[in-house]
Design an enzyme around this catalytic site. Structure first.
Site, PDB file in Angstrom:
ATOM      1  N   ALA A 223      41.672  72.320  59.666  1.00 46.77           N
ATOM      2  CA  ALA A 223      41.974  71.833  61.022  1.00 46.77           C
ATOM      3  C   ALA A 223      40.762  71.931  61.943  1.00 46.77           C
ATOM      4  O   ALA A 223      40.555  71.080  62.812  1.00 46.77           O
ATOM      5  CB  ALA A 223      43.139  72.632  61.612  1.00 46.77           C
ATOM      6  N   TRP A 238      35.637  55.633  63.736  1.00 37.21           N
ATOM      7  CA  TRP A 238      35.687  54.608  62.690  1.00 37.21           C
ATOM      8  C   TRP A 238      35.623  53.194  63.265  1.00 37.21           C
ATOM      9  O   TRP A 238      35.945  52.252  62.581  1.00 37.21           O
ATOM     10  CB  TRP A 238      36.960  54.761  61.860  1.00 37.21           C
ATOM     11  CG  TRP A 238      36.885  55.883  60.877  1.00 37.21           C
ATOM     12  CD1 TRP A 238      36.455  55.815  59.582  1.00 37.21           C
ATOM     13  CD2 TRP A 238      37.236  57.250  61.100  1.00 37.21           C
ATOM     14  NE1 TRP A 238      36.512  57.045  58.986  1.00 37.21           N
ATOM     15  CE2 TRP A 238      36.981  57.951  59.902  1.00 37.21           C
ATOM     16  CE3 TRP A 238      37.719  57.966  62.191  1.00 37.21           C
ATOM     17  CZ2 TRP A 238      37.213  59.316  59.763  1.00 37.21           C
ATOM     18  CZ3 TRP A 238      37.947  59.322  62.055  1.00 37.21           C
ATOM     19  CH2 TRP A 238      37.697  59.977  60.859  1.00 37.21           C
ATOM     20  N   CYS A 274      34.567  60.446  56.747  1.00 31.94           N
ATOM     21  CA  CYS A 274      35.152  61.368  55.768  1.00 31.94           C
ATOM     22  C   CYS A 274      34.129  62.230  55.028  1.00 31.94           C
ATOM     23  O   CYS A 274      34.346  63.426  54.828  1.00 31.94           O
ATOM     24  CB  CYS A 274      36.043  60.617  54.781  1.00 31.94           C
ATOM     25  SG  CYS A 274      35.173  59.442  53.727  1.00 31.94           S
ATOM     26  N   ASP A 303      48.638  56.063  53.328  1.00 35.75           N
ATOM     27  CA  ASP A 303      50.027  55.604  53.396  1.00 35.75           C
ATOM     28  C   ASP A 303      50.682  56.247  54.611  1.00 35.75           C
ATOM     29  O   ASP A 303      51.062  57.408  54.583  1.00 35.75           O
ATOM     30  CB  ASP A 303      50.730  56.029  52.098  1.00 35.75           C
ATOM     31  CG  ASP A 303      52.184  55.605  52.042  1.00 35.75           C
ATOM     32  OD1 ASP A 303      52.572  54.738  52.838  1.00 35.75           O
ATOM     33  OD2 ASP A 303      52.921  56.166  51.209  1.00 35.75           O
ATOM     34  N   ASP A 305      53.544  55.745  56.198  1.00 34.97           N
ATOM     35  CA  ASP A 305      54.980  56.000  56.307  1.00 34.97           C
ATOM     36  C   ASP A 305      55.580  56.629  55.057  1.00 34.97           C
ATOM     37  O   ASP A 305      56.792  56.737  54.921  1.00 34.97           O
ATOM     38  CB  ASP A 305      55.736  54.707  56.663  1.00 34.97           C
ATOM     39  CG  ASP A 305      55.508  53.610  55.635  1.00 34.97           C
ATOM     40  OD1 ASP A 305      54.714  53.839  54.707  1.00 34.97           O
ATOM     41  OD2 ASP A 305      56.122  52.538  55.763  1.00 34.97           O
ATOM     42  N   SER A 309      53.588  52.896  49.110  1.00 35.38           N
ATOM     43  CA  SER A 309      52.958  51.585  48.960  1.00 35.38           C
ATOM     44  C   SER A 309      52.058  51.340  50.162  1.00 35.38           C
ATOM     45  O   SER A 309      52.372  51.738  51.278  1.00 35.38           O
ATOM     46  CB  SER A 309      53.994  50.464  48.826  1.00 35.38           C
ATOM     47  OG  SER A 309      54.550  50.146  50.074  1.00 35.38           O
ATOM     48  N   ASP A 327      49.205  50.608  57.096  1.00 32.84           N
ATOM     49  CA  ASP A 327      48.630  51.307  55.940  1.00 32.84           C
ATOM     50  C   ASP A 327      47.232  50.747  55.691  1.00 32.84           C
ATOM     51  O   ASP A 327      46.879  49.678  56.180  1.00 32.84           O
ATOM     52  CB  ASP A 327      49.474  51.067  54.686  1.00 32.84           C
ATOM     53  CG  ASP A 327      50.862  51.684  54.783  1.00 32.84           C
ATOM     54  OD1 ASP A 327      51.054  52.556  55.635  1.00 32.84           O
ATOM     55  OD2 ASP A 327      51.736  51.277  53.995  1.00 32.84           O
ATOM     56  N   HIS A 333      37.356  57.503  49.751  1.00 33.72           N
ATOM     57  CA  HIS A 333      37.645  58.577  50.699  1.00 33.72           C
ATOM     58  C   HIS A 333      37.153  59.866  50.069  1.00 33.72           C
ATOM     59  O   HIS A 333      37.228  60.045  48.850  1.00 33.72           O
ATOM     60  CB  HIS A 333      39.144  58.649  51.013  1.00 33.72           C
ATOM     61  CG  HIS A 333      39.493  59.745  51.973  1.00 33.72           C
ATOM     62  ND1 HIS A 333      38.794  59.961  53.133  1.00 33.72           N
ATOM     63  CD2 HIS A 333      40.461  60.708  51.936  1.00 33.72           C
ATOM     64  CE1 HIS A 333      39.316  60.982  53.780  1.00 33.72           C
ATOM     65  NE2 HIS A 333      40.326  61.461  53.067  1.00 33.72           N
ATOM     66  N   ASP A 356      41.470  68.575  53.027  1.00 33.72           N
ATOM     67  CA  ASP A 356      40.908  67.371  53.632  1.00 33.72           C
ATOM     68  C   ASP A 356      40.846  67.567  55.140  1.00 33.72           C
ATOM     69  O   ASP A 356      41.871  67.703  55.808  1.00 33.72           O
ATOM     70  CB  ASP A 356      41.790  66.155  53.284  1.00 33.72           C
ATOM     71  CG  ASP A 356      41.141  64.834  53.647  1.00 33.72           C
ATOM     72  OD1 ASP A 356      40.123  64.836  54.375  1.00 33.72           O
ATOM     73  OD2 ASP A 356      41.651  63.783  53.201  1.00 33.72           O
ATOM     74  N   ASN A 396      48.045  57.477  44.097  1.00 33.50           N
ATOM     75  CA  ASN A 396      49.099  56.835  43.295  1.00 33.50           C
ATOM     76  C   ASN A 396      49.817  55.665  43.948  1.00 33.50           C
ATOM     77  O   ASN A 396      50.643  55.021  43.298  1.00 33.50           O
ATOM     78  CB  ASN A 396      50.172  57.871  42.919  1.00 33.50           C
ATOM     79  CG  ASN A 396      49.707  58.812  41.834  1.00 33.50           C
ATOM     80  OD1 ASN A 396      49.462  58.405  40.709  1.00 33.50           O
ATOM     81  ND2 ASN A 396      49.558  60.075  42.184  1.00 33.50           N
ATOM     82  N   TYR A 538      33.682  51.114  55.613  1.00 30.07           N
ATOM     83  CA  TYR A 538      34.118  51.569  54.283  1.00 30.07           C
ATOM     84  C   TYR A 538      35.633  51.763  54.223  1.00 30.07           C
ATOM     85  O   TYR A 538      36.217  51.862  53.152  1.00 30.07           O
ATOM     86  CB  TYR A 538      33.384  52.848  53.882  1.00 30.07           C
ATOM     87  CG  TYR A 538      33.935  54.121  54.495  1.00 30.07           C
ATOM     88  CD1 TYR A 538      34.817  54.938  53.802  1.00 30.07           C
ATOM     89  CD2 TYR A 538      33.575  54.512  55.788  1.00 30.07           C
ATOM     90  CE1 TYR A 538      35.322  56.092  54.364  1.00 30.07           C
ATOM     91  CE2 TYR A 538      34.073  55.662  56.359  1.00 30.07           C
ATOM     92  CZ  TYR A 538      34.945  56.458  55.644  1.00 30.07           C
ATOM     93  OH  TYR A 538      35.439  57.606  56.213  1.00 30.07           O
TER      94      TYR A 538
END
Length: 706
Positions: A223, A238, A274, A303, A305, A309, A327, A333, A356, A396, A538
């Site tokens: 954090a 970004w 990142c 993703d 939500d 997907s 998304d 990353h 992360d 995934n 990127y």
């Protein structure tokens, strides 16, 4: 007989530093690791009687207390390494005595005050001996951060430079990074990051008491490395606009960032993306003694939500509709993995943990992510702490493309160009090569085991426990479709398409490609092809459109045709970002309503070579020669070489480069004087206002002076 007094303390820096692998920290305080003996020698006003003991007190943090395990009082006795602080007399000569001290392997880490008094003196007459710093200990088998490989400890704890992989899946580029955990003030800054956290500000005594636990400490650091909730170290940006700060690609390491944050009274440093967040977190965690590495995931899903997907909306030219596309799939990353035991989850989930610091989604009210067990991700155990669903989706999720019609209808479009979570990469141990660790995160793509894990993860994502709160899984908007809910997989079109690069894409040159279309049927077909091109970040966020054209192509039975696509330097030079990336898209509209989207991510190549002219030896000046080339078809002025390297030179070196004619090469020489032995990374960047930075690095093996 008069009471004995302690008159002087020798912290035995050299002996303890070598035994604890802490000799490279430049601070005046002793730095040792927990769960391991360290020695100090005390000068006394007289010889200590055999029945007299020395009583020691160690304390860390405000309101230190034995109840919180932030204070311990113990006296010299038989030495035991265990769950408590202990001390023993090693040897006594005349008026000096050498003491061995040992901390528990689960002691709180941080800055301690050590006091002592002889047992013959009354309470509250302790002599303050000074401060020392206690770190995690990957060499100690009882420590939660224990790593049972000396080669890996050298790489993931002690190596002060590394490589971060960037680019695109089919063109992965290595970038040097100076972690610099042993540079001046860095350890002190890393400890102050813990003290600046909201948890510490709210309840300092309790916060410090939790610093024995790597799960707690790494989550705090995750954090604090970003500035979103807490005036942390780095502010993200970004949008491609970096006014009032530093372009993220201009950083060469963590040291300048951490020092700027500290000297600027904890004002967030502008700007990071990142790999900057990951580089800084790697520095902090290695510095505190936790084995940590930097990991790059290519085609990484964001993703928003949690439906597994990534839904991308495009128009009839394949251009991303940003107002609909929440998304995203980033070209790459970068995050971290740290190695420690998961006492909270059980031994099956020990080992590498994802962390992360890039601020993407909130976790328990703050922008942070992890630690998430890599084993849990591979097995689909996304309900386990912390942030498993988000990390699972990063590697995934499905990439689904929707054509958005003007009447607000959406139509699924076939696109086989992108698979999420490819070429997951980290620097190999002891070398500069890329190690592919995709198999640690998931079973082989399309295998039965991969399908089983995916189904298991979906079930757990639907459960309340996975999120810790009930979520609306489906959104009332145009989005929110579970993969298993898609009524029909989209039909494969009767043509295939692929962009082919005809010449290597070089910065400053025209780009020459061909869109290759193949008719898979025995009947002739007419195809309408809408081609678009944009410079991108990127994150694949479009910056500016640089190409839009349409073609009608007649394909005979089983025929292949090539449509030439050229983008001149003048078309892209004004809008190219420091990422040097261009996205080409072709929406192919086939008769009978079939649609195919073909995409190609291009990273422009550049060129710099670095040579060391002679052997590199500690304390001996050696010449470095750099070959640069002006990539443009126009002359450039005011170029500068920026040079950095821990153990090779102090701070940064800036060298002016003479004006360069179009395509002109130049050799620039400069001297360095190494101060540390072993493999050292030298970074050299060619910086110009007329083109993005050209970055290079070389590993120099520095010998010890004879």
């Amino acid at each position: 007989m008069a009471g004995v007094r302690i008159t002087k303390v020798d912290w035995q820096h050299l002996k303890n530093g070598a035994a604890h692998h802490t000799q490279d920290y430049p601070c005046s305080e002793l730095v040792v690791r927990r769960g391991q003996l360290f020695s100090l020698t005390l000068d006394l006003s007289r010889v200590l009687d055999s029945e007299e003991a020395l009583i020691f007190t160690v304390e860390t943090g405000p309101q230190a207390s034995e109840a919180l395990h932030t204070k311990a009082v113990f006296q010299t006795a038989e030495l035991e390494i265990g769950d408590t602080w202990t001390a023993a007399k090693e040897e006594q000569t005349e008026n000096t005595i050498t003491i061995s001290l040992s901390s528990p392997s689960n002691a709180v880490i941080g800055r301690y005050l050590l006091s002592a008094r002889p047992s013959s003196r009354r309470k509250h007459s302790d002599r303050k001996l000074g401060q020392f710093i206690l770190l995690f200990n990957p060499w100690c088998p009882e420590d939660d951060v224990f790593l049972d490989s000396e080669e890996e400890r050298q790489e993931y704890v002690l190596n002060d430079s590394g490589i971060i992989f960037r680019g695109v899946e089919k063109h992965i580029r290595a970038q040097g990074w100076n972690y610099g955990q042993f540079e001046e003030d860095i350890l002190n800054i890393c400890l102050s990051i813990l003290d600046r956290s909201p948890s510490h500000q709210e309840d300092p005594a309790t916060d410090v008491s939790h610093r024995h636990d790597p799960v707690y400490v790494t989550r705090i650091i995750s954090a604090m490395v970003n500035s979103n909730n807490d005036r942390g170290v780095v502010q993200g940006q970004w949008q491609g606009k970096y006014g009032g700060g530093t372009n993220p690609l201009n950083w060469r390491g963590s040291v300048a960032i951490l020092q700027k944050w500290f000297k600027g009274r904890y004002k967030p440093v502008k700007y990071g993306q990142c790999w900057v967040f990951a580089g800084v977190m790697c520095t902090v965690l290695r510095c505190l003694g936790i084995a940590t590495r930097v990991v790059s995931n290519f085609n990484s899903a964001h993703d928003t939500d949690g439906n597994l997907s990534v839904d991308k909306y495009v128009d009839s030219y394949g251009r991303t509709l940003e107002d609909l596309t929440e998304d995203s799939m980033w070209n790459f990353h970068v995050w971290n993995e740290s190695w420690f035991a998961r006492q909270d989850l059980g031994p099956s989930y020990d080992g590498w943990q994802v962390l992360d610091a890039t601020p993407q989604e909130e976790s328990e009210g703050m922008f942070r992510c992890g630690p998430a067990s890599v084993t849990a991700i591979r097995e689909g155990d996304v309900h386990l702490a912390h942030d498993g669903p988000f990390v699972f989706a990063e590697v995934n999720a499905d990439y689904i493309t929707w054509l958005w019609h003007e009447d607000k209808r959406r139509e699924r479009v076939y696109s086989d160009t992108k698979k999420i979570g490819r070429c997951i990469s980290t620097k190999a141990v002891g070398s500069d090569s890329r190690m592919d660790i995709t198999g640690l995160y998931k079973y082989p793509e399309g295998s039965r085991k991969e399908r089983q894990v995916y189904s298991k993860a979906v079930k757990k994502l639907l459960s309340v426990e996975a999120w810790g709160r009930r979520r609306r899984i489906r959104r009332a908007s145009v989005r929110g479709v579970w993969r298993d809910d898609l009524l029909e997989p989209v039909t494969k079109p009767s043509i295939t398409g692929k962009f082919k690069v005809l010449e290597p894409p070089v910065l400053g040159q025209d780009l020459k490609l061909a869109l290759c279309l193949t008719n898979l049927t025995a009947r002739a077909q007419r195809v309408r092809v809408n081609v678009s091109g944009a410079t991108i970040l990127y994150t694949r966020k479009p910056v500016a459109e640089i190409l839009r054209e349409s073609h009608t192509v007649k394909l005979g039975p089983l025929e292949e045709k090539k449509i030439p696509v050229t983008i001149s330097y003048s078309q892209y030079k004004g809008d190219l970002t420091e990422d040097k990336k261009i996205l080409l898209a072709a929406m192919c509209l086939v008769s009978k309503g079939e649609k195919l989207l073909v995409e190609k991510d291009i990273t422009l190549e550049d060129f710099i070579t670095i040579k060391v002219l002679g052997p590199a030896v500690v304390g001996v000046t050696v010449t470095v020669e750099v070959l640069v080339i002006n990539p443009l078809s126009e002359s450039v002025k005011d170029c500068v070489l920026m040079v950095e390297g821990s153990g090779l030179l102090q701070g940064q070196l800036s060298i002016e480069v003479p004006s360069l004619q179009p395509q002109e090469k130049a050799l620039i020489q400069f001297n360095i004087t190494p101060s540390k032995s072993g493999p050292r990374q030298l970074q050299v960047d060619l910086v110009s206002s007329q083109f993005p930075d050209i970055k290079g690095f070389v590993i120099i093996h520095v010998a010890t002076a004879k």
